[in-house]
Write a protein that holds these residues in place. Structure first.
Motif, PDB file in Angstrom:
ATOM      1  N   LEU A   1       0.833  -1.210   0.000  1.00  0.00           N
ATOM      2  CA  LEU A   1       0.000   0.000   0.000  1.00  0.00           C
ATOM      3  C   LEU A   1       0.866   1.258   0.000  1.00  0.00           C
ATOM      4  O   LEU A   1       0.569   2.229  -0.708  1.00  0.00           O
ATOM      5  CB  LEU A   1      -0.920  -0.017   1.230  1.00  0.00           C
ATOM      6  CG  LEU A   1      -1.845   1.187   1.395  1.00  0.00           C
ATOM      7  CD1 LEU A   1      -2.777   1.313   0.180  1.00  0.00           C
ATOM      8  CD2 LEU A   1      -2.653   1.062   2.680  1.00  0.00           C
ATOM      9  N   GLU A   2       1.915   1.208   0.783  1.00  0.00           N
ATOM     10  CA  GLU A   2       2.816   2.368   0.808  1.00  0.00           C
ATOM     11  C   GLU A   2       3.459   2.580  -0.567  1.00  0.00           C
ATOM     12  O   GLU A   2       3.613   3.719  -1.037  1.00  0.00           O
ATOM     13  CB  GLU A   2       3.893   2.162   1.867  1.00  0.00           C
ATOM     14  CG  GLU A   2       3.357   2.217   3.287  1.00  0.00           C
ATOM     15  CD  GLU A   2       4.441   1.905   4.300  1.00  0.00           C
ATOM     16  OE1 GLU A   2       4.153   1.966   5.505  1.00  0.00           O
ATOM     17  OE2 GLU A   2       5.562   1.576   3.876  1.00  0.00           O
TER      18      GLU A   2
ATOM     19  N   GLU B   1      -7.616   7.595  -3.595  1.00  0.00           N
ATOM     20  CA  GLU B   1      -7.391   7.542  -2.155  1.00  0.00           C
ATOM     21  C   GLU B   1      -8.587   6.930  -1.438  1.00  0.00           C
ATOM     22  O   GLU B   1      -8.426   6.171  -0.482  1.00  0.00           O
ATOM     23  CB  GLU B   1      -7.121   8.947  -1.620  1.00  0.00           C
ATOM     24  CG  GLU B   1      -5.766   9.508  -2.054  1.00  0.00           C
ATOM     25  CD  GLU B   1      -5.560  10.929  -1.569  1.00  0.00           C
ATOM     26  OE1 GLU B   1      -6.544  11.516  -1.046  1.00  0.00           O
ATOM     27  OE2 GLU B   1      -4.437  11.448  -1.714  1.00  0.00           O
ATOM     28  N   ARG B   2      -9.778   7.309  -1.905  1.00  0.00           N
ATOM     29  CA  ARG B   2     -10.966   6.738  -1.278  1.00  0.00           C
ATOM     30  C   ARG B   2     -11.015   5.231  -1.450  1.00  0.00           C
ATOM     31  O   ARG B   2     -11.308   4.486  -0.517  1.00  0.00           O
ATOM     32  CB  ARG B   2     -12.216   7.386  -1.872  1.00  0.00           C
ATOM     33  CG  ARG B   2     -13.527   6.952  -1.193  1.00  0.00           C
ATOM     34  CD  ARG B   2     -14.723   7.486  -1.940  1.00  0.00           C
ATOM     35  NE  ARG B   2     -14.785   6.938  -3.299  1.00  0.00           N
ATOM     36  CZ  ARG B   2     -15.219   5.721  -3.571  1.00  0.00           C
ATOM     37  NH1 ARG B   2     -15.615   4.915  -2.590  1.00  0.00           N
ATOM     38  NH2 ARG B   2     -15.262   5.291  -4.815  1.00  0.00           N
ATOM     39  N   ARG B   3     -10.721   4.782  -2.700  1.00  0.00           N
ATOM     40  CA  ARG B   3     -10.719   3.331  -2.935  1.00  0.00           C
ATOM     41  C   ARG B   3      -9.665   2.631  -2.087  1.00  0.00           C
ATOM     42  O   ARG B   3      -9.911   1.569  -1.510  1.00  0.00           O
ATOM     43  CB  ARG B   3     -10.492   3.059  -4.431  1.00  0.00           C
ATOM     44  CG  ARG B   3     -11.681   3.398  -5.314  1.00  0.00           C
ATOM     45  CD  ARG B   3     -11.526   2.731  -6.675  1.00  0.00           C
ATOM     46  NE  ARG B   3     -10.324   3.199  -7.359  1.00  0.00           N
ATOM     47  CZ  ARG B   3     -10.305   4.236  -8.210  1.00  0.00           C
ATOM     48  NH1 ARG B   3     -11.424   4.911  -8.460  1.00  0.00           N
ATOM     49  NH2 ARG B   3      -9.185   4.598  -8.818  1.00  0.00           N
ATOM     50  N   GLU B   4      -8.469   3.203  -2.018  1.00  0.00           N
ATOM     51  CA  GLU B   4      -7.411   2.596  -1.232  1.00  0.00           C
ATOM     52  C   GLU B   4      -7.766   2.601   0.260  1.00  0.00           C
ATOM     53  O   GLU B   4      -7.495   1.625   0.984  1.00  0.00           O
ATOM     54  CB  GLU B   4      -6.086   3.343  -1.448  1.00  0.00           C
ATOM     55  CG  GLU B   4      -5.503   3.155  -2.824  1.00  0.00           C
ATOM     56  CD  GLU B   4      -5.100   1.714  -3.085  1.00  0.00           C
ATOM     57  OE1 GLU B   4      -4.818   0.989  -2.103  1.00  0.00           O
ATOM     58  OE2 GLU B   4      -5.079   1.303  -4.250  1.00  0.00           O
ATOM     59  N   ARG B   5      -8.379   3.701   0.696  1.00  0.00           N
ATOM     60  CA  ARG B   5      -8.771   3.775   2.102  1.00  0.00           C
ATOM     61  C   ARG B   5      -9.835   2.737   2.432  1.00  0.00           C
ATOM     62  O   ARG B   5      -9.776   2.064   3.476  1.00  0.00           O
ATOM     63  CB  ARG B   5      -9.272   5.181   2.414  1.00  0.00           C
ATOM     64  CG  ARG B   5      -9.588   5.395   3.892  1.00  0.00           C
ATOM     65  CD  ARG B   5      -9.822   6.860   4.196  1.00  0.00           C
ATOM     66  NE  ARG B   5     -10.860   7.418   3.344  1.00  0.00           N
ATOM     67  CZ  ARG B   5     -10.636   8.271   2.333  1.00  0.00           C
ATOM     68  NH1 ARG B   5      -9.397   8.638   2.038  1.00  0.00           N
ATOM     69  NH2 ARG B   5     -11.629   8.749   1.590  1.00  0.00           N
TER      70      ARG B   5
ATOM     71  N   GLY C   1      -8.124  -4.244   7.187  1.00  0.00           N
ATOM     72  CA  GLY C   1      -7.921  -4.107   8.630  1.00  0.00           C
ATOM     73  C   GLY C   1      -9.003  -4.812   9.431  1.00  0.00           C
ATOM     74  O   GLY C   1      -8.722  -5.467  10.448  1.00  0.00           O
ATOM     75  N   ALA C   2     -10.265  -4.684   8.968  1.00  0.00           N
ATOM     76  CA  ALA C   2     -11.362  -5.366   9.668  1.00  0.00           C
ATOM     77  C   ALA C   2     -11.195  -6.882   9.601  1.00  0.00           C
ATOM     78  O   ALA C   2     -11.442  -7.591  10.588  1.00  0.00           O
ATOM     79  CB  ALA C   2     -12.705  -4.944   9.061  1.00  0.00           C
ATOM     80  N   GLN C   3     -10.767  -7.380   8.443  1.00  0.00           N
ATOM     81  CA  GLN C   3     -10.560  -8.821   8.311  1.00  0.00           C
ATOM     82  C   GLN C   3      -9.441  -9.306   9.235  1.00  0.00           C
ATOM     83  O   GLN C   3      -9.550 -10.356   9.883  1.00  0.00           O
ATOM     84  CB  GLN C   3     -10.238  -9.169   6.857  1.00  0.00           C
ATOM     85  CG  GLN C   3     -11.412  -8.944   5.901  1.00  0.00           C
ATOM     86  CD  GLN C   3     -11.016  -9.160   4.448  1.00  0.00           C
ATOM     87  OE1 GLN C   3      -9.835  -9.388   4.153  1.00  0.00           O
ATOM     88  NE2 GLN C   3     -11.990  -9.079   3.554  1.00  0.00           N
ATOM     89  N   VAL C   4      -8.367  -8.521   9.290  1.00  0.00           N
ATOM     90  CA  VAL C   4      -7.246  -8.905  10.154  1.00  0.00           C
ATOM     91  C   VAL C   4      -7.661  -8.885  11.623  1.00  0.00           C
ATOM     92  O   VAL C   4      -7.315  -9.786  12.410  1.00  0.00           O
ATOM     93  CB  VAL C   4      -6.050  -7.963   9.908  1.00  0.00           C
ATOM     94  CG1 VAL C   4      -4.958  -8.202  10.960  1.00  0.00           C
ATOM     95  CG2 VAL C   4      -5.482  -8.182   8.513  1.00  0.00           C
ATOM     96  N   GLU C   5      -8.399  -7.853  12.021  1.00  0.00           N
ATOM     97  CA  GLU C   5      -8.860  -7.778  13.409  1.00  0.00           C
ATOM     98  C   GLU C   5      -9.764  -8.964  13.763  1.00  0.00           C
ATOM     99  O   GLU C   5      -9.660  -9.531  14.849  1.00  0.00           O
ATOM    100  CB  GLU C   5      -9.602  -6.470  13.636  1.00  0.00           C
ATOM    101  CG  GLU C   5      -8.690  -5.240  13.626  1.00  0.00           C
ATOM    102  CD  GLU C   5      -9.476  -3.955  13.809  1.00  0.00           C
ATOM    103  OE1 GLU C   5     -10.720  -4.058  13.897  1.00  0.00           O
ATOM    104  OE2 GLU C   5      -8.857  -2.875  13.869  1.00  0.00           O
ATOM    105  N   GLU C   6     -10.652  -9.319  12.833  1.00  0.00           N
ATOM    106  CA  GLU C   6     -11.544 -10.452  13.075  1.00  0.00           C
ATOM    107  C   GLU C   6     -10.749 -11.746  13.236  1.00  0.00           C
ATOM    108  O   GLU C   6     -11.037 -12.568  14.117  1.00  0.00           O
ATOM    109  CB  GLU C   6     -12.534 -10.580  11.918  1.00  0.00           C
ATOM    110  CG  GLU C   6     -13.542 -11.723  12.079  1.00  0.00           C
ATOM    111  CD  GLU C   6     -14.471 -11.506  13.261  1.00  0.00           C
ATOM    112  OE1 GLU C   6     -15.001 -12.508  13.777  1.00  0.00           O
ATOM    113  OE2 GLU C   6     -14.646 -10.335  13.664  1.00  0.00           O
ATOM    114  N   ARG C   7      -9.743 -11.922  12.379  1.00  0.00           N
ATOM    115  CA  ARG C   7      -8.917 -13.131  12.467  1.00  0.00           C
ATOM    116  C   ARG C   7      -8.118 -13.144  13.771  1.00  0.00           C
ATOM    117  O   ARG C   7      -7.982 -14.180  14.414  1.00  0.00           O
ATOM    118  CB  ARG C   7      -7.991 -13.218  11.272  1.00  0.00           C
ATOM    119  CG  ARG C   7      -7.126 -14.485  11.297  1.00  0.00           C
ATOM    120  CD  ARG C   7      -6.412 -14.698   9.998  1.00  0.00           C
ATOM    121  NE  ARG C   7      -5.613 -15.902  10.040  1.00  0.00           N
ATOM    122  CZ  ARG C   7      -6.080 -17.123   9.887  1.00  0.00           C
ATOM    123  NH1 ARG C   7      -7.372 -17.317   9.702  1.00  0.00           N
ATOM    124  NH2 ARG C   7      -5.272 -18.179   9.927  1.00  0.00           N
TER     125      ARG C   7
END
Length: 247
Positions: free
Chosen positions: A45-46, A81-85, A92-98
């Motif tokens: 992403l960076e 930027e909106r799409r990337e965000r 991030g939500a998927q990672v947090e759920e996992r």
């Protein structure tokens, strides 16, 4: 035998605890792998962000003379930027759920490991208590054997004194037919003692443990008909006198 079975159960419990620890380690490795994937995506992403920044700078240079081109570039940048965000938020939500799922699984494995550990400790305590009881039983058996030898020696001494003090009798041929054994007639047989103990064990403070220990000891000295040697008469009367008189 019971101590061996307890040790086998303890070994199986320890093996299960090791398997659980192995599963927990495997989950830790999965978490580390997931975090590596997240880190790789963040670096990607960076990189894409830098590429967008470079593209924006290029567009800015080429469209510096045209306000319309600059506005279009701004819209493209904002949309990108909106799409990337949005994509980053979803990732991030998927990672947090996992991570929550992995954390929950870790807690479950840890709780099971604690249960297995407590079971292993209880088995160890039970095995220790069993060893202590066996040691006490062996000690009591040695005491009984020593007591039996003392009584045997005293009985032999008494018989020797009785023979020395009694005139030599004239031998008379016995009448035909077998005569009943004195101890069998008096009830001094191991089977009779065993039945009396089991019938009256519940009425004693120790549940008949001492009586049973004497029965186990005396059984080794009983004859084929269950009768005990005369040398044990004194011991039987001292230990089981109340039972014999009551029955």
């Amino acid at each position: 035998a019971e101590a061996d079975r307890a040790e086998d159960v303890l070994a199986r419990r320890r093996e299960q605890a090791e398997l659980l620890e192995h599963a927990l380690a495997e989950r830790d490795r999965e978490l580390v792998s997931a975090r590596k994937v997240i880190s790789e995506r963040e670096r990607l992403l960076e990189t894409r962000t830098r590429q967008l920044d470079e593209r924006e700078e290029s567009l800015g240079r080429t469209a510096a003379s045209s306000e319309e081109a600059e506005t279009a570039a701004a819209r493209q940048r904002t949309e990108a930027e909106r799409r990337e965000r949005d994509a980053a938020e979803r990732r991030g939500a998927q990672v947090e759920e996992r991570e929550r799922a992995i954390s929950k699984r870790e807690r479950e494995v840890h709780a099971r490991a604690l249960v297995q550990q407590r079971l292993a400790q209880e088995l160890e305590r039970a095995a220790t208590e069993r060893d202590r009881e066996l040691a006490e039983a062996k000690k009591r058996r040695k005491q009984l054997e020593r007591r039996a030898k003392e009584l045997e020696a005293r009985a032999n001494e008494l018989r020797a004194r009785e023979r020395a003090a009694t005139p030599r009798p004239v031998w008379v041929a016995p009448a035909p037919g077998p005569a009943p054994a004195r101890r069998a007639a008096a009830g001094y047989t191991i089977d009779v003692l065993d039945r009396l103990v089991e019938r009256n064990a519940a009425s004693t403070p120790d549940g008949g443990k001492e009586w049973r220990a004497y029965v186990v000891f005396l059984r080794d000295f009983a004859g084929a008909d269950g009768g005990l040697p005369p040398s044990f008469d004194t011991l039987v009367e001292e230990v089981f006198g109340d039972l014999l008189r009551a029955n």
